[in-house]
Design an enzyme around this catalytic site. Structure first.
Site, PDB file in Angstrom:
ATOM      1  N   ASP A  44       0.850  -1.189   0.000  1.00 20.59           N
ATOM      2  CA  ASP A  44       0.000   0.000   0.000  1.00 20.59           C
ATOM      3  C   ASP A  44       0.888   1.243   0.000  1.00 20.59           C
ATOM      4  O   ASP A  44       2.057   1.193   0.381  1.00 20.59           O
ATOM      5  CB  ASP A  44      -0.901  -0.021   1.234  1.00 20.59           C
ATOM      6  CG  ASP A  44      -2.137   0.840   1.079  1.00 20.59           C
ATOM      7  OD1 ASP A  44      -2.202   1.607   0.093  1.00 20.59           O
ATOM      8  OD2 ASP A  44      -3.033   0.751   1.929  1.00 20.59           O
ATOM      9  N   GLU A  47       3.431   4.688  -3.975  1.00 25.47           N
ATOM     10  CA  GLU A  47       3.605   5.613  -5.096  1.00 25.47           C
ATOM     11  C   GLU A  47       4.862   6.459  -4.978  1.00 25.47           C
ATOM     12  O   GLU A  47       5.255   7.130  -5.934  1.00 25.47           O
ATOM     13  CB  GLU A  47       2.396   6.558  -5.198  1.00 25.47           C
ATOM     14  CG  GLU A  47       1.079   5.861  -5.449  1.00 25.47           C
ATOM     15  CD  GLU A  47       0.385   5.446  -4.163  1.00 25.47           C
ATOM     16  OE1 GLU A  47       1.003   5.548  -3.079  1.00 25.47           O
ATOM     17  OE2 GLU A  47      -0.775   5.011  -4.225  1.00 25.47           O
ATOM     18  N   ASP A 116      -7.808   4.947  -3.179  1.00 23.75           N
ATOM     19  CA  ASP A 116      -8.749   5.329  -2.123  1.00 23.75           C
ATOM     20  C   ASP A 116      -9.972   6.003  -2.720  1.00 23.75           C
ATOM     21  O   ASP A 116     -10.060   7.231  -2.814  1.00 23.75           O
ATOM     22  CB  ASP A 116      -8.067   6.259  -1.120  1.00 23.75           C
ATOM     23  CG  ASP A 116      -6.984   5.541  -0.331  1.00 23.75           C
ATOM     24  OD1 ASP A 116      -6.929   4.304  -0.404  1.00 23.75           O
ATOM     25  OD2 ASP A 116      -6.199   6.212   0.362  1.00 23.75           O
TER      26      ASP A 116
END
Length: 463
Positions: A44, A47, A116
């Site tokens: 998670d 990025e 999200d």
């Protein structure tokens, strides 16, 4: 190690472009996660957006480079290191890795999801478009957080519609960080539980079909969820359809209800084939038109293609413990069609050395519809019986054979249900049902004749 911003303040980021950073991460992952029993790596927040200094230096295998230049590599390399770590801790096991971010090629290492998203009616609609677009971009193993990740708890109708949509997504996962002290769960609105159970049951019934579609995606990149134009490139209307309708594999069109309070659903049916409403006794519609069908809270509009094979099973309710024994095939055969049914043990890498079962199901249309089964691979699947339902709106069968042997006709449904091997014509949806024990051989044919009955009844099936 690169410094940047994290949720709670300063954060440190591993440099995956250098061997030292990758090896350090791998050893920490093994020691603190995998060797404790976890078999999945979920990457998670990968990025690298928290590294605000875009001039921060990365190793780049000793060649050096800036974060601005190399940011896109880190997510893929993080998944790649996870694959290495899983192979070292669980040799011979298939890796399962999930990434929130990735560059071109991430599908080689990880499943992805849509980030999200919000608990919003707009999101349940446009997440479908996101998944279709990602599928066209090479990421077939894709899904979104069902119910929405951020915001307040989804209202009951929204959660229901999201689950009814999510059952077709390869990644079907409820995951939330609600800001009203709630946790999104499928049973959170008791008044909708029957509809929720029905959607989950459909997901489980479709697992043989979905698993086969994911095999196809592994082989040639074709996604499970497909925009209409991918299957019907010659129909201009499929390029401008705004109803968020999609194909689930080659055989089934899905038109999820994604509008609050909807009582009807508009559906464009691609031209060039008939479509059969799977929720209305396989009612036939000509392609090339937009129809409007009634819907209620339990509706999941689905249409069988005029030439298609849809494979399901009622056997699997608990995937870790139940055994697949019986397959149901719903077949429409306006023209020749087919499907590749794939199975293996689901977890090991022995499929690479032939431990799989790949059954090519070929349907030759006509007054004698021939359904051919040709199996390859060494995997001994557990299926021991099948039921075929062949759409035949004009008339019932004259005779049926399985592997060259005549099959007994039953006039009433109770007799068909009680028999191990029989055929029956169901007038409610006008389908020919054929139930039989699976022959022990790898190749066999089922022939269903709808030739004209001669009244005298003396004509026998040709040898």
């Amino acid at each position: 190690m690169i410094y940047g911003r994290w949720w709670g303040g300063e954060g440190r980021f591993f440099d995956f472009t250098g061997e030292k950073g990758r090896n350090t991460w791998k050893e920490l992952l093994k020691k603190n996660v995998l060797e404790l029993g976890a078999k999945t790596v979920w990457n998670d927040n990968c990025e690298m957006d928290g590294v605000e200094d875009r001039d921060a230096q990365c190793d780049f295998e000793g060649e050096k480079g800036t974060m601005a230049e190399l940011k896109i590599l880190h997510s893929n390399l993080m998944a790649y290191v996870g694959k290495q770590a899983l192979a070292e801790v669980y040799p011979g096991e298939r890796p399962y890795i999930i990434n929130r971010a990735g560059f071109a090629g991430i599908q080689r290492y990880a499943q992805v999801w849509g980030g999200d998203n919000l608990t919003d009616w707009r999101t349940v609609k446009f997440n479908i478009a996101t998944i279709l677009g990602m599928g066209l971009s090479g990421c077939a193993n894709m899904g979104c957080d069902i119910g929405g990740f951020a915001g307040g708890a989804p209202e009951g109708e929204l959660l229901l519609r999201w689950i009814q949509s999510g059952i077709f997504q390869p990644r079907f996962c409820l995951n939330s960080a609600n800001d009203d002290n709630t946790v999104t769960q499928p049973w959170m609105y008791e008044e909708n539980n029957d509809h929720i159970r029905a959607a989950y049951a459909l997901r489980y019934r479709m697992l043989p079909y979905l698993y086969s579609l994911m095999y196809e995606a592994n082989q040639d990149g074709m996604p499970a969820m497909r925009p209409l134009f991918l299957e019907f490139p010659d129909d201009p209307a499929c390029y401008s359809d705004e109803n968020l309708t999609f194909m689930f594999g080659p055989a089934v069109l899905v038109a999820n209800v994604v509008e609050k309070g909807a009582r009807t659903r508009k559906v464009y049916l691609p031209a060039g084939t008939t479509w059969y409403d799977m929720n209305d006794h396989l009612r036939a519609y000509a392609g090339g038109q937009t129809i409007e069908v009634p819907v209620d809270l339990g509706s999941i509009p689905m249409f069988l293609r005029g030439s298609g094979v849809f494979v399901t099973s009622e056997d699997v309710k608990h995937i870790e413990s139940d055994t697949l024994r019986h397959l149901d095939l719903l077949i429409a055969a306006e023209a020749d069609t087919g499907f590749v049914l794939y199975d293996d043990d689901g977890h090991s890498e022995t499929y690479k050395i032939g431990n799989y079962s790949k059954t090519e199901i070929s349907v030759r249309a006509g007054e004698r519809t021939t359904v051919s089964f040709r199996k390859s691979g060494d995997y001994a699947d557990t299926v021991d019986s099948l039921t075929i339902r062949l759409v035949s709106k004009a008339k019932g069968a004259y005779w049926v054979t399985v592997d060259g042997q005549p099959v007994q006709r039953t006039i009433v449904r109770e007799a068909f249900d009680a028999a191990d091997c029989a055929w029956y014509y169901d007038l409610s949806d006008r389908t020919i049902w054929v139930k039989y024990p699976k022959p022990s051989k790898d190749s066999y044919d089922v022939v269903i004749s709808t030739e004209k009955f001669d009244l005298v009844g003396m004509v026998k099936p040709e040898e």
